[in-house]
Design an enzyme around this catalytic site. Structure first.
Site, mmCIF file in Angstrom:
data_model
loop_
_atom_site.group_PDB
_atom_site.id
_atom_site.type_symbol
_atom_site.label_atom_id
_atom_site.label_comp_id
_atom_site.label_asym_id
_atom_site.label_seq_id
_atom_site.Cartn_x
_atom_site.Cartn_y
_atom_site.Cartn_z
ATOM 1 N N ALA A 113 5.503 18.239 -5.527
ATOM 2 C CA ALA A 113 4.598 19.379 -5.689
ATOM 3 C C ALA A 113 4.400 20.158 -4.392
ATOM 4 O O ALA A 113 3.593 21.069 -4.340
ATOM 5 C CB ALA A 113 3.249 18.877 -6.207
ATOM 6 N N LEU A 115 3.343 18.806 -1.525
ATOM 7 C CA LEU A 115 2.281 18.229 -0.690
ATOM 8 C C LEU A 115 2.796 17.071 0.170
ATOM 9 O O LEU A 115 2.015 16.343 0.782
ATOM 10 C CB LEU A 115 1.101 17.772 -1.559
ATOM 11 C CG LEU A 115 0.454 18.874 -2.409
ATOM 12 C CD1 LEU A 115 -0.706 18.311 -3.225
ATOM 13 C CD2 LEU A 115 -0.036 20.036 -1.551
ATOM 14 N N GLY A 116 4.096 16.922 0.210
ATOM 15 C CA GLY A 116 4.677 15.944 1.140
ATOM 16 C C GLY A 116 4.545 14.501 0.686
ATOM 17 O O GLY A 116 4.474 13.595 1.513
ATOM 18 N N SER A 117 4.548 14.276 -0.644
ATOM 19 C CA SER A 117 4.374 12.918 -1.154
ATOM 20 C C SER A 117 5.488 11.979 -0.670
ATOM 21 O O SER A 117 5.226 10.871 -0.208
ATOM 22 C CB SER A 117 4.280 12.976 -2.675
ATOM 23 O OG SER A 117 5.030 11.991 -3.278
ATOM 24 N N ALA A 119 7.418 12.130 1.944
ATOM 25 C CA ALA A 119 7.337 11.846 3.390
ATOM 26 C C ALA A 119 6.184 10.898 3.683
ATOM 27 O O ALA A 119 6.319 9.970 4.487
ATOM 28 C CB ALA A 119 7.175 13.147 4.177
ATOM 29 N N ASP A 161 7.444 17.541 7.284
ATOM 30 C CA ASP A 161 6.664 16.643 6.412
ATOM 31 C C ASP A 161 6.426 15.264 7.054
ATOM 32 O O ASP A 161 5.275 14.821 7.146
ATOM 33 C CB ASP A 161 7.350 16.479 5.039
ATOM 34 C CG ASP A 161 7.154 17.699 4.145
ATOM 35 O OD1 ASP A 161 6.734 18.744 4.666
ATOM 36 O OD2 ASP A 161 7.433 17.602 2.939
HETATM 37 O O1 PMV Z 1 9.001 19.268 0.284
HETATM 38 P P1 PMV Z 1 8.050 20.422 0.418
HETATM 39 O O2 PMV Z 1 7.889 21.183 -0.819
HETATM 40 O O3 PMV Z 1 6.783 20.035 1.069
HETATM 41 O O4 PMV Z 1 8.754 21.493 1.407
HETATM 42 C C1 PMV Z 1 8.979 21.256 2.750
HETATM 43 C C2 PMV Z 1 9.041 22.514 3.517
HETATM 44 C C3 PMV Z 1 10.371 23.255 3.599
HETATM 45 O O5 PMV Z 1 10.243 24.106 4.724
HETATM 46 C C4 PMV Z 1 10.617 24.098 2.365
HETATM 47 C C5 PMV Z 1 11.555 22.320 3.796
HETATM 48 C C6 PMV Z 1 11.603 21.634 5.149
HETATM 49 O O6 PMV Z 1 12.414 20.687 5.283
HETATM 50 O O7 PMV Z 1 10.914 22.051 6.084
#
Ligand code: PMV
Length: 329
Positions: A113, A115-117, A119, A161
Site C-alpha cells: 500500500a 507504507l513500507g510494510s 521493508a 524504505d
Molecule cells: O514501496 P513503496 O510504495 O513505498 O514505494 C517506494 C518509493 C519509490 O520511490 C516509488 C521506490 C523506491 O525504491 O524508492
C-alpha cells in the site's frame, strides 16, 4: 544463543520525492506509529528456516539451499517470504551456527500500500534474528541487510524504505549520500487514505523508468522541480509552516500525475480530502493504488478522514514515530 527474540520496525510515509529518489534525487520520509513485529525462535530442525505471517495466513519452510515447502497457503508465498529467508541465511552464516530458525511476522501495516510494510518486516527480521543468534548488528548493517533483501522483490529500490524503518524519525534520504535527520518543529496532522488497491512497486518504478528513457529532457525537469520541493519542504518542516507544506504536497502530487503513477481511485480520495478542507494531499509511495496522505489544520482532521471514507477509501489518522528498529525482548 537465546531461544526467542522479538523486534519491531515502523512503517513510513514519503512526504516528498518518491520515484525521483530512485534517480538520486532527495526524498523526505517520516516514520509513522504502525509497526511490524517479528519474533524469531530457535527451530526444531537444523538448517531449516520456517516463516509464518499472521496477516497473510501463510507459512512455509525453506531449506538452507532455498527450496520452499508450503505449510499453510500455496507456492506463491515463496517469493513473498524470500527476503526474510535471505536475511536469515545471511545472519546464520555470520553466526557460524547450524540451527534452524522459526520466524513469525505480525504486522499492522497494510500490505503493498506504499507504507513500507515489506521493508519494515525485513528490518525487524534482521534485528530479531541477529539478536537471537547473538550476532551484533549496527543500525547501518541492519539497513544494508534489509536493502539487499528488498532488491529481490523490487526493481532497483532506492533504499528509502529500509532506511526510514531502520533509523526512524523524519529524514532526508538520497541514494548517494544516505540519511540526514530533519528538524521538525510542528505536529503534522496527517491523515492516511488507503485505496485498498494492491500494486507492485517494481512495476510502477519500471513505468517511470520507461518514460524517462523516452523523454529524458522533460522527466529530468520534473525531477528538478521535485528536488526544489524537497528543499522547500525541509525548510517548511523546520519553520512549522503547514500552509507551505500543503501547497508543496499538492504540487508534488501534480508532478507524480505527470509521471502517470496516479489513477482514478487515488484521485477520488485526494479530491475528497481537498474538498473537506485539507491543506494539501498527494499519493505516497509508488502510486497505482495504495495510499494517499492529506495534511489538515489540527481541528479538521476528523472531517478529512470522514470524507476519504465517503469517497470509498479506508482512512486513519497517523502520528510520527521517533524510534526506528528496536529489540522488544
Ligand atoms: O514501496 P513503496 O510504495 O513505498 O514505494 C517506494 C518509493 C519509490 O520511490 C516509488 C521506490 C523506491 O525504491 O524508492
Amino acid at each position: 544463543m537465546k531461544s526467542i527474540s522479538r523486534a519491531s520496525a515502523p512503517a513510513k510515509v514519503i512526504l516528498f520525492g518518491e520515484h525521483f529518489v530512485v534517480y538520486d534525487r532527495p526524498a523526505i520520509v517520516m516514520a509513522i506509529d504502525r509497526r511490524a513485529y517479528v519474533t524469531a525462535r530457535i527451530g526444531r530442525e537444523k538448517n531449516l528456516i520456517v516463516v509464518r505471517s499472521r496477516a497473510m495466513n501463510a507459512s512455509g519452510a525453506y531449506t538452507i539451499s532455498g527450496e520452499y515447502h508450503p505449510i499453510e497457503g500455496g507456492l506463491e508465498n515463496k517469493t513473498k517470504f524470500k527476503p526474510i529467508y535471505m536475511i536469515a541465511r545471511r545472519i546464520l552464516a555470520m553466526s557460524g551456527e547450524e540451527t534452524g530458525i522459526e520466524i513469525e511476522v505480525d504486522s499492522t501495516i497494510p500490505i503493498a500500500a506504499g507504507l513500507g510494510s515489506s521493508a519494515a518486516v525485513a528490518v525487524a527480521s534482521a534485528a530479531a534474528i541477529g539478536n537471537l543468534l547473538k550476532v551484533k548488528l549496527s543500525q547501518d548493517e541492519i539497513f544494508r541487510l534489509a536493502l539487499e533483501a528488498e532488491r529481490i522483490v523490487h526493481v532497483n529500490p532506492s533504499g528509502v524504505d529500509p532506511a526510514i524503518s531502520t533509523y526512524g524519525g523524519t529524514l532526508i534520504y538520497r541514494r548517494s549520500e544516505g540519511i540526514r535527520r530533519l528538524e521538525v518543529n510542528v505536529d503534522l496532522p496527517l491523515i492516511i487514505g488507503d485505496t485498498c488497491i494492491e500494486r507492485v512497486t517494481g512495476d510502477m518504478v519500471s513505468h517511470v523508468g520507461g518514460l524517462r528513457g523516452r523523454y529524458p529532457s522533460i522527466i529530468d525537469r520534473i525531477m528538478d522541480a521535485g528536488e526544489a520541493i524537497v528543499n522547500l519542504g525541509a525548510e517548511a518542516l523546520r519553520e512549522g509552516n503547514l500552509k507551505v507544506l500543503g501547497d508543496l504536497m499538492n504540487i508534488n502530487h501534480a508532478l507524480l500525475c505527470a509521471l502517470g503513477v496516479s489513477n482514478d481511485a487515488i484521485e477520488r480520495l485526494i479530491g475528497a480530502a481537498r474538498r473537506a478542507g485539507a491543506l494539501g494531499a498527494k499519493l505516497t509511495g509508488a502510486g497505482g493504488g495504495g495510499c494517499i496522505i492529506a495534511l489538515s489544520e489540527p481541528g479538521n482532521v476528523d472531517r478529512v478522514a470522514e470524507a476519504i471514507k465517503h469517497a470509498g477509501g479506508e482512512s486513519f489518522v497517523t502520528g510520527r514515530a521517533m524510534e526506528g528498529v528496536r529489540i522488544e525482548e
